[in-house]
Design a protein around this motif. Structure first.
Motif, PDB file in Angstrom:
ATOM      1  N   ASN A 104       0.818  -1.202   0.000  1.00  0.00           N
ATOM      2  CA  ASN A 104       0.000   0.000   0.000  1.00  0.00           C
ATOM      3  C   ASN A 104       0.859   1.262   0.000  1.00  0.00           C
ATOM      4  O   ASN A 104       1.967   1.288   0.542  1.00  0.00           O
ATOM      5  CB  ASN A 104      -0.916   0.014   1.232  1.00  0.00           C
ATOM      6  CG  ASN A 104      -0.128  -0.211   2.504  1.00  0.00           C
ATOM      7  OD1 ASN A 104       0.407  -1.307   2.708  1.00  0.00           O
ATOM      8  ND2 ASN A 104      -0.033   0.790   3.352  1.00  0.00           N
ATOM      9  N   ALA A 105       0.307   2.306  -0.621  1.00  0.00           N
ATOM     10  CA  ALA A 105       0.955   3.617  -0.582  1.00  0.00           C
ATOM     11  C   ALA A 105       0.672   4.273   0.764  1.00  0.00           C
ATOM     12  O   ALA A 105      -0.378   4.024   1.365  1.00  0.00           O
ATOM     13  CB  ALA A 105       0.403   4.484  -1.715  1.00  0.00           C
ATOM     14  N   SER A 137       4.765   4.254   7.303  1.00  0.00           N
ATOM     15  CA  SER A 137       5.535   5.446   6.981  1.00  0.00           C
ATOM     16  C   SER A 137       4.663   6.485   6.286  1.00  0.00           C
ATOM     17  O   SER A 137       3.527   6.212   5.888  1.00  0.00           O
ATOM     18  CB  SER A 137       6.725   5.087   6.090  1.00  0.00           C
ATOM     19  OG  SER A 137       6.273   4.574   4.837  1.00  0.00           O
ATOM     20  N   VAL A 138       5.216   7.683   6.135  1.00  0.00           N
ATOM     21  CA  VAL A 138       4.506   8.832   5.575  1.00  0.00           C
ATOM     22  C   VAL A 138       5.422   9.496   4.554  1.00  0.00           C
ATOM     23  O   VAL A 138       6.654   9.364   4.637  1.00  0.00           O
ATOM     24  CB  VAL A 138       4.148   9.832   6.700  1.00  0.00           C
ATOM     25  CG1 VAL A 138       3.319  10.994   6.168  1.00  0.00           C
ATOM     26  CG2 VAL A 138       3.416   9.124   7.841  1.00  0.00           C
ATOM     27  N   THR A 175      -0.356  11.264   3.599  1.00  0.00           N
ATOM     28  CA  THR A 175      -1.109  10.027   3.790  1.00  0.00           C
ATOM     29  C   THR A 175      -0.415   9.100   4.782  1.00  0.00           C
ATOM     30  O   THR A 175       0.797   8.915   4.721  1.00  0.00           O
ATOM     31  CB  THR A 175      -1.295   9.316   2.441  1.00  0.00           C
ATOM     32  OG1 THR A 175      -2.005  10.176   1.570  1.00  0.00           O
ATOM     33  CG2 THR A 175      -2.060   8.011   2.605  1.00  0.00           C
ATOM     34  N   GLY A 176      -1.205   8.511   5.662  1.00  0.00           N
ATOM     35  CA  GLY A 176      -0.701   7.568   6.650  1.00  0.00           C
ATOM     36  C   GLY A 176      -0.314   8.209   7.961  1.00  0.00           C
ATOM     37  O   GLY A 176       0.068   7.517   8.904  1.00  0.00           O
ATOM     38  N   VAL A 184       7.851   7.024  10.808  1.00  0.00           N
ATOM     39  CA  VAL A 184       8.841   7.818  10.092  1.00  0.00           C
ATOM     40  C   VAL A 184       8.194   8.462   8.874  1.00  0.00           C
ATOM     41  O   VAL A 184       7.238   7.917   8.307  1.00  0.00           O
ATOM     42  CB  VAL A 184      10.040   6.940   9.656  1.00  0.00           C
ATOM     43  CG1 VAL A 184       9.600   5.881   8.641  1.00  0.00           C
ATOM     44  CG2 VAL A 184      11.187   7.777   9.103  1.00  0.00           C
ATOM     45  N   THR A 185       8.698   9.632   8.507  1.00  0.00           N
ATOM     46  CA  THR A 185       8.273  10.264   7.263  1.00  0.00           C
ATOM     47  C   THR A 185       9.493  10.609   6.421  1.00  0.00           C
ATOM     48  O   THR A 185      10.588  10.842   6.956  1.00  0.00           O
ATOM     49  CB  THR A 185       7.445  11.538   7.521  1.00  0.00           C
ATOM     50  OG1 THR A 185       7.013  12.067   6.257  1.00  0.00           O
ATOM     51  CG2 THR A 185       8.265  12.617   8.228  1.00  0.00           C
ATOM     52  N   ILE A 186       9.292  10.625   5.126  1.00  0.00           N
ATOM     53  CA  ILE A 186      10.272  11.209   4.217  1.00  0.00           C
ATOM     54  C   ILE A 186       9.807  12.633   3.939  1.00  0.00           C
ATOM     55  O   ILE A 186       8.718  12.846   3.414  1.00  0.00           O
ATOM     56  CB  ILE A 186      10.407  10.401   2.918  1.00  0.00           C
ATOM     57  CG1 ILE A 186      10.978   9.010   3.225  1.00  0.00           C
ATOM     58  CG2 ILE A 186      11.308  11.138   1.924  1.00  0.00           C
ATOM     59  CD1 ILE A 186      11.128   8.116   2.004  1.00  0.00           C
TER      60      ILE A 186
END
Length: 411
Positions: A104-105, A137-138, A175-176, A184-186
């Motif tokens: 999933n995205a 993740s995000v 999203t997420g 964690v996010t990028i």
């Protein structure tokens, strides 16, 4: 070119179909009931991890139906983009299915970024638990204050200072962000001192969501639904400090990484649109043949049979175009398939939106309720015409390439 799936891909596809029939379809109603009860009022802090989802994920993982999107035989089944495309179509029949298979995205795109560009330390800390399905993740790119269809407008900054990076800015539609397991996010932002041209002045930075200065402001509803337990949130970064080693690929590499990230993801999205459209068409036919008005099945009224025919044509056209894009990307990479990737991003969500709209019309009031998947599919289609670039941007890319073939420059 040959779109015939390999024996390996056929085996995985049949196993996914069987799993969908035996496990996901019977669980959909329970899952969405659980989600609806948890998300009332939009207080994302109270959203629990879904017991239904976790059970399905464990079952899928045990059967080896896991990380099917990743073309690396050491970490996953190792399917090519073209081989994975029919599987993505099948999972598109259910809004919950991609997560069940850890496909999933935005996790897929983030995992691909870490797989392609991450350092061994980044992969150990973040890629490994993402591949295991232990965390979520995000991806933080879109901003509320600028037209994000032009990513060079970005106002958020990632400033290198010694052995640290200092992050500032506000992101939304991340999203997420509401998921209890999101860790964690990028974060994509301008790095003013990176040098280079306008496409080498941005960086992607790994940021733990519990880092000081990271504040989740709210979740944003889509057509009145909060999309729990994932959520699409607004998040503020105030002088967030992370190690320089958290930059992926180095300062100024953000755009190059983004192109590698978005190509496969767009194909995944578009094939899922095809799967959703197939299910919408089935629902439309069943409703039209089993419901009567004025002494006739609804399907025999008002040109509805023509709408079925038009839907079949549109679905098959979108599928073939997306398979072609997948094949070409496998052959020459995302940059060599820019026309095809942009084309499917225009065609597939619009096709799904139109077919779902017809299916809703035949369902009447039931079509806009949560009694069927149609309302969710409509929201998916409409938002995908904005996500990963609006239709107009993709048409602009196609036009620019076509003009260049005739010797005309960007001007």
């Amino acid at each position: 070119m040959n779109f015939e799936p390999s024996a390996k891909a056929k085996d995985y596809l049949e196993r996914v179909k069987q799993f969908m029939r035996e496990h996901i379809e019977p669980a959909e109603e329970r899952y969405y009931q659980e989600v609806m009860e948890a998300s009332r009022g939009g207080d994302w802090k109270t959203w629990p991890v879904s017991s239904v989802m976790e059970d399905l994920k464990a079952r899928a993982k045990a059967k080896g139906l896991w990380n099917l999107f990743l073309p690396d035989e050491k970490l996953a089944p190792g399917l090519t983009t073209l081989e994975y495309a029919p599987i993505a179509e099948e999972t598109g029949r259910s809004l919950m299915a991609p997560e069940v298979f850890n496909c999933n995205a935005p996790d897929t795109g983030n995992m691909e970024v870490l797989w392609k560009y991450g350092t061994p330390a980044q992969q150990e800390r973040w890629l490994k638990p993402l591949l295991a399905g232990e965390i979520r993740s995000v991806f933080c790119m879109t901003e509320p204050g600028v037209a994000s269809s032009d990513a060079t407008n970005m106002e958020a900054t990632a400033v290198v200072e010694g052995d640290e990076v200092i992050l500032n800015g506000t992101k939304w539609w991340s999203t997420g962000l509401g998921h209890p397991n999101a860790k964690v996010t990028i974060f994509m932002a301008r790095t003013p001192d990176a040098g280079g041209d306008r496409h080498h002045q941005h960086s992607m930075v790994l940021v733990p969501l519990d880092a000081p200065g990271v504040t989740i402001k709210r979740m944003l509803p889509v057509f009145g639904e909060y999309d729990a337990p994932h959520g699409h949130g607004e998040v503020r970064f105030d002088n967030v400090r992370v190690p320089l080693s958290n930059i992926i690929g180095g300062p100024g590499m953000g755009f190059e990484i983004a192109q590698g990230r978005l190509g496969p993801g767009r194909i995944h999205h578009c094939m899922r649109c095809v799967g959703a459209a197939e299910r919408a068409l089935e629902l439309m036919i069943d409703r039209g043949m089993n419901r009567t008005a004025f002494g006739k099945p609804i399907m025999n009224l008002g040109g509805n049979r023509e709408r079925v025919a038009e839907a079949r044509i549109a679905i098959d056209q979108a599928r073939l175009l997306t398979l072609y894009a997948a094949w070409k990307m496998d052959q020459v990479g995302p940059l060599g398939a820019m026309t095809e990737i942009s084309a499917i991003k225009v065609v597939a969500p619009s096709m799904l939106q139109h077919i779902v709209d017809d299916a809703i019309q035949i369902h009447g009031g039931a079509g806009v309720s949560n009694d069927t998947a149609l309302a969710g599919f409509f929201g998916q289609a409409r938002t995908l015409r904005l996500a990963d670039g609006p239709d107009e941007v993709h048409k602009g890319v196609i036009a620019r390439i076509e003009l260049a073939k005739r010797g005309f420059s960007r001007k």
